[in-house]
Design a protein around this motif. Sequence first.
Motif, PDB file in Angstrom:
ATOM      1  N   GLU A 282       0.830  -1.204   0.000  1.00  0.00           N
ATOM      2  CA  GLU A 282       0.000   0.000   0.000  1.00  0.00           C
ATOM      3  C   GLU A 282       0.869   1.261   0.000  1.00  0.00           C
ATOM      4  OE1 GLU A 282      -3.315   0.392  -0.111  1.00  0.00           O
ATOM      5  OE2 GLU A 282      -3.676  -1.755  -0.319  1.00  0.00           O
ATOM      6  N   ILE A 283       1.916   1.255   0.826  1.00  0.00           N
ATOM      7  CA  ILE A 283       2.825   2.403   0.882  1.00  0.00           C
ATOM      8  C   ILE A 283       3.519   2.594  -0.467  1.00  0.00           C
ATOM      9  CG2 ILE A 283       4.929   3.314   1.942  1.00  0.00           C
ATOM     10  CD1 ILE A 283       4.131   1.866   4.511  1.00  0.00           C
ATOM     11  N   ALA A 284       3.940   1.487  -1.054  1.00  0.00           N
ATOM     12  CA  ALA A 284       4.633   1.565  -2.346  1.00  0.00           C
ATOM     13  C   ALA A 284       3.724   2.144  -3.422  1.00  0.00           C
ATOM     14  CB  ALA A 284       5.128   0.171  -2.752  1.00  0.00           C
ATOM     15  N   GLU A 285       2.470   1.688  -3.458  1.00  0.00           N
ATOM     16  CA  GLU A 285       1.536   2.183  -4.465  1.00  0.00           C
ATOM     17  C   GLU A 285       1.236   3.669  -4.251  1.00  0.00           C
ATOM     18  OE1 GLU A 285      -1.925  -0.246  -4.582  1.00  0.00           O
ATOM     19  OE2 GLU A 285      -0.819  -2.078  -5.101  1.00  0.00           O
ATOM     20  N   CYS A 286       1.079   4.075  -2.986  1.00  0.00           N
ATOM     21  CA  CYS A 286       0.851   5.495  -2.692  1.00  0.00           C
ATOM     22  C   CYS A 286       2.062   6.341  -3.087  1.00  0.00           C
ATOM     23  CB  CYS A 286       0.551   5.682  -1.207  1.00  0.00           C
ATOM     24  SG  CYS A 286      -1.040   5.026  -0.678  1.00  0.00           S
ATOM     25  N   SER A 287       3.263   5.827  -2.837  1.00  0.00           N
ATOM     26  CA  SER A 287       4.484   6.556  -3.177  1.00  0.00           C
ATOM     27  C   SER A 287       4.611   6.726  -4.682  1.00  0.00           C
ATOM     28  CB  SER A 287       5.709   5.821  -2.620  1.00  0.00           C
ATOM     29  OG  SER A 287       5.651   5.723  -1.215  1.00  0.00           O
ATOM     30  N   GLU A 288       4.278   5.674  -5.423  1.00  0.00           N
ATOM     31  CA  GLU A 288       4.349   5.749  -6.887  1.00  0.00           C
ATOM     32  C   GLU A 288       3.420   6.824  -7.444  1.00  0.00           C
ATOM     33  OE1 GLU A 288       5.489   1.123  -8.067  1.00  0.00           O
ATOM     34  OE2 GLU A 288       3.397   1.703  -7.768  1.00  0.00           O
ATOM     35  N   LYS A 289       2.245   6.968  -6.805  1.00  0.00           N
ATOM     36  CA  LYS A 289       1.276   7.951  -7.287  1.00  0.00           C
ATOM     37  C   LYS A 289       1.616   9.365  -6.822  1.00  0.00           C
ATOM     38  CE  LYS A 289      -2.471   4.576  -7.500  1.00  0.00           C
ATOM     39  NZ  LYS A 289      -3.760   4.105  -6.907  1.00  0.00           N
ATOM     40  N   ALA A 290       2.272   9.458  -5.669  1.00  0.00           N
ATOM     41  CA  ALA A 290       2.534  10.785  -5.086  1.00  0.00           C
ATOM     42  C   ALA A 290       3.825  11.419  -5.586  1.00  0.00           C
ATOM     43  CB  ALA A 290       2.567  10.683  -3.564  1.00  0.00           C
ATOM     44  N   TYR A 291       4.822  10.616  -5.939  1.00  0.00           N
ATOM     45  CA  TYR A 291       6.146  11.156  -6.292  1.00  0.00           C
ATOM     46  C   TYR A 291       6.606  10.602  -7.638  1.00  0.00           C
ATOM     47  CZ  TYR A 291       6.108  11.693  -1.180  1.00  0.00           C
ATOM     48  OH  TYR A 291       5.759  11.981   0.106  1.00  0.00           O
ATOM     49  N   GLY A 292       7.391  11.445  -8.319  1.00  0.00           N
ATOM     50  CA  GLY A 292       8.104  10.953  -9.484  1.00  0.00           C
ATOM     51  C   GLY A 292       9.374  10.243  -9.041  1.00  0.00           C
ATOM     52  N   SER A 293       9.977  10.795  -7.984  1.00  0.00           N
ATOM     53  CA  SER A 293      11.164  10.189  -7.385  1.00  0.00           C
ATOM     54  C   SER A 293      11.231  10.627  -5.929  1.00  0.00           C
ATOM     55  CB  SER A 293      12.438  10.601  -8.130  1.00  0.00           C
ATOM     56  OG  SER A 293      12.629  12.008  -8.026  1.00  0.00           O
ATOM     57  N   ILE A 294      12.040   9.907  -5.148  1.00  0.00           N
ATOM     58  CA  ILE A 294      12.167  10.192  -3.728  1.00  0.00           C
ATOM     59  C   ILE A 294      13.537   9.721  -3.268  1.00  0.00           C
ATOM     60  CG2 ILE A 294      11.147   7.986  -3.049  1.00  0.00           C
ATOM     61  CD1 ILE A 294       9.874   9.383  -0.666  1.00  0.00           C
ATOM     62  N   ALA A 295      14.066  10.373  -2.254  1.00  0.00           N
ATOM     63  CA  ALA A 295      15.364   9.964  -1.715  1.00  0.00           C
ATOM     64  C   ALA A 295      15.284   8.523  -1.210  1.00  0.00           C
ATOM     65  CB  ALA A 295      15.779  10.900  -0.587  1.00  0.00           C
ATOM     66  N   ALA A 296      16.305   7.758  -1.533  1.00  0.00           N
ATOM     67  CA  ALA A 296      16.300   6.337  -1.160  1.00  0.00           C
ATOM     68  C   ALA A 296      16.208   6.156   0.344  1.00  0.00           C
ATOM     69  CB  ALA A 296      17.564   5.659  -1.706  1.00  0.00           C
ATOM     70  N   SER A 297      16.888   7.013   1.098  1.00  0.00           N
ATOM     71  CA  SER A 297      16.857   6.886   2.561  1.00  0.00           C
ATOM     72  C   SER A 297      15.458   7.158   3.115  1.00  0.00           C
ATOM     73  CB  SER A 297      17.862   7.852   3.192  1.00  0.00           C
ATOM     74  OG  SER A 297      17.587   9.191   2.803  1.00  0.00           O
ATOM     75  N   ASP A 298      14.759   8.132   2.499  1.00  0.00           N
ATOM     76  CA  ASP A 298      13.399   8.434   2.943  1.00  0.00           C
ATOM     77  C   ASP A 298      12.456   7.275   2.625  1.00  0.00           C
ATOM     78  OD1 ASP A 298      14.253  10.884   3.817  1.00  0.00           O
ATOM     79  OD2 ASP A 298      13.580  11.974   2.028  1.00  0.00           O
ATOM     80  N   LEU A 299      12.616   6.701   1.440  1.00  0.00           N
ATOM     81  CA  LEU A 299      11.748   5.585   1.061  1.00  0.00           C
ATOM     82  C   LEU A 299      12.024   4.363   1.925  1.00  0.00           C
ATOM     83  CD1 LEU A 299       9.562   4.592  -0.837  1.00  0.00           C
ATOM     84  CD2 LEU A 299      11.340   3.879  -2.439  1.00  0.00           C
ATOM     85  N   GLN A 300      13.282   4.142   2.234  1.00  0.00           N
ATOM     86  CA  GLN A 300      13.626   3.022   3.121  1.00  0.00           C
ATOM     87  C   GLN A 300      12.952   3.184   4.473  1.00  0.00           C
ATOM     88  OE1 GLN A 300      17.847   2.104   3.444  1.00  0.00           O
ATOM     89  NE2 GLN A 300      17.570   1.314   5.516  1.00  0.00           N
ATOM     90  N   SER A 301      12.916   4.425   4.959  1.00  0.00           N
ATOM     91  CA  SER A 301      12.256   4.692   6.233  1.00  0.00           C
ATOM     92  C   SER A 301      10.749   4.499   6.118  1.00  0.00           C
ATOM     93  CB  SER A 301      12.573   6.123   6.689  1.00  0.00           C
ATOM     94  OG  SER A 301      11.897   6.432   7.883  1.00  0.00           O
ATOM     95  N   LEU A 302      10.153   4.982   5.021  1.00  0.00           N
ATOM     96  CA  LEU A 302       8.711   4.827   4.816  1.00  0.00           C
ATOM     97  C   LEU A 302       8.304   3.358   4.799  1.00  0.00           C
ATOM     98  CD1 LEU A 302       7.825   7.476   2.060  1.00  0.00           C
ATOM     99  CD2 LEU A 302       6.925   7.377   4.396  1.00  0.00           C
ATOM    100  N   LEU A 303       9.097   2.560   4.095  1.00  0.00           N
ATOM    101  CA  LEU A 303       8.782   1.137   3.971  1.00  0.00           C
ATOM    102  C   LEU A 303       9.244   0.327   5.167  1.00  0.00           C
ATOM    103  CD1 LEU A 303       9.772   0.634   0.207  1.00  0.00           C
ATOM    104  CD2 LEU A 303       7.476   0.869   1.160  1.00  0.00           C
ATOM    105  N   MET A 304       9.960   0.990   6.074  1.00  0.00           N
ATOM    106  CA  MET A 304      10.501   0.351   7.280  1.00  0.00           C
ATOM    107  C   MET A 304      11.321  -0.886   6.914  1.00  0.00           C
ATOM    108  SD  MET A 304       7.722   0.904  10.336  1.00  0.00           S
ATOM    109  CE  MET A 304       9.007   0.560  11.533  1.00  0.00           C
ATOM    110  N   LEU A 305      12.206  -0.703   5.951  1.00  0.00           N
ATOM    111  CA  LEU A 305      13.153  -1.748   5.578  1.00  0.00           C
ATOM    112  C   LEU A 305      14.435  -1.536   6.378  1.00  0.00           C
ATOM    113  CD1 LEU A 305      12.554  -1.695   1.727  1.00  0.00           C
ATOM    114  CD2 LEU A 305      11.778  -3.441   3.335  1.00  0.00           C
ATOM    115  N   SER A 306      15.028  -2.610   6.803  1.00  0.00           N
ATOM    116  CA  SER A 306      16.156  -2.513   7.740  1.00  0.00           C
ATOM    117  C   SER A 306      17.439  -2.028   7.079  1.00  0.00           C
ATOM    118  CB  SER A 306      16.406  -3.874   8.407  1.00  0.00           C
ATOM    119  OG  SER A 306      15.257  -4.301   9.100  1.00  0.00           O
ATOM    120  N   THR A 307      17.678  -2.443   5.847  1.00  0.00           N
ATOM    121  CA  THR A 307      18.953  -2.117   5.196  1.00  0.00           C
ATOM    122  C   THR A 307      18.726  -1.591   3.792  1.00  0.00           C
ATOM    123  OG1 THR A 307      19.228  -4.343   4.256  1.00  0.00           O
ATOM    124  CG2 THR A 307      20.068  -3.981   6.500  1.00  0.00           C
ATOM    125  N   ALA A 308      19.766  -0.959   3.257  1.00  0.00           N
ATOM    126  CA  ALA A 308      19.703  -0.463   1.880  1.00  0.00           C
ATOM    127  C   ALA A 308      19.608  -1.619   0.890  1.00  0.00           C
ATOM    128  CB  ALA A 308      20.942   0.390   1.583  1.00  0.00           C
TER     129      ALA A 308
END
Length: 267
Positions: free
Chosen positions: A190-216
């Motif tokens: 759901e977060i990924a789909e919302c991000s795709e619709k809301a942004y053309g691009s986003i900082a990788a560190s911010d997206l990692q935090s949004l998705l709550m992924l542990s590592t790059a």
Amino acid sequence: MTIQEIVAVFEKFKISFNAPGDNLDACQEYLSQLKLAMLEFSSLPPAAPSTPTNAQQQELLLAREILEHGALLSIKMMDIPAFERYVAQLKIYYTDCASILPESQKQHPILGLNLLRLLAQNRIAEFHTELELIPIATQLSNVYIKFPAQLEQHIMEGSYNKVLSAKQEGVYSHEGMYFMDMLVDTVREEIAECSEKAYGSIAASDLQSLLMLSTADELVEYAENRGWVISNGSVSFGKQEETLLQLPSSQLIRETLSYAKELERIV
């Protein structure tokens, strides 16, 4: 099999079920024997008497406990359709037999797991249907029911970070973690789909935090699966061009006039 023999097999099942390590094959073998033996019971729902004898009540209690362990075993085996079938059977014991049997300690944990399953499968309408069958007082006081209800509220509010962090609360033990993992995956989608619709691009560190992924590295793997491009510390989603829906206006007008004429003839 006599009741005593069934109880003896059930004890062997519980030893294998609670033992450390992978004993799923042994558990499944014992459970198959137990379910066959249950066919010989004389007082199972819907034929359960309103005032059972001691022997009939013993059969009902034993059958309910066997089905409860079957439901938990199905989660360990990651057999969700089987879990759904067990819950459907158990609900008869929890409702129709509530007046003749003492409440099971596993009732609310299993009903809570079923709610968690529906959330994880994104079956929100069915979730609400099941929740409405549970008394309000239980919804507010029982932790196993309250927890999935709160998770659903977080999802409806869009507070996905609360859903992801709830996995660490430890309300459910081993069985619940399977559905929590499923739910986390659903929320991430759901977060990924919302991000795709809301942004053309986003900082990788911010997206990692949004998705709550542990590592790059986890982000890189996730991005590859969704077809995202990571470059210079930024994630590009590569939005697809939206296609406009063309309405066949002339045809629509002709059909509307035709319907109007038909209505005039009827009147």
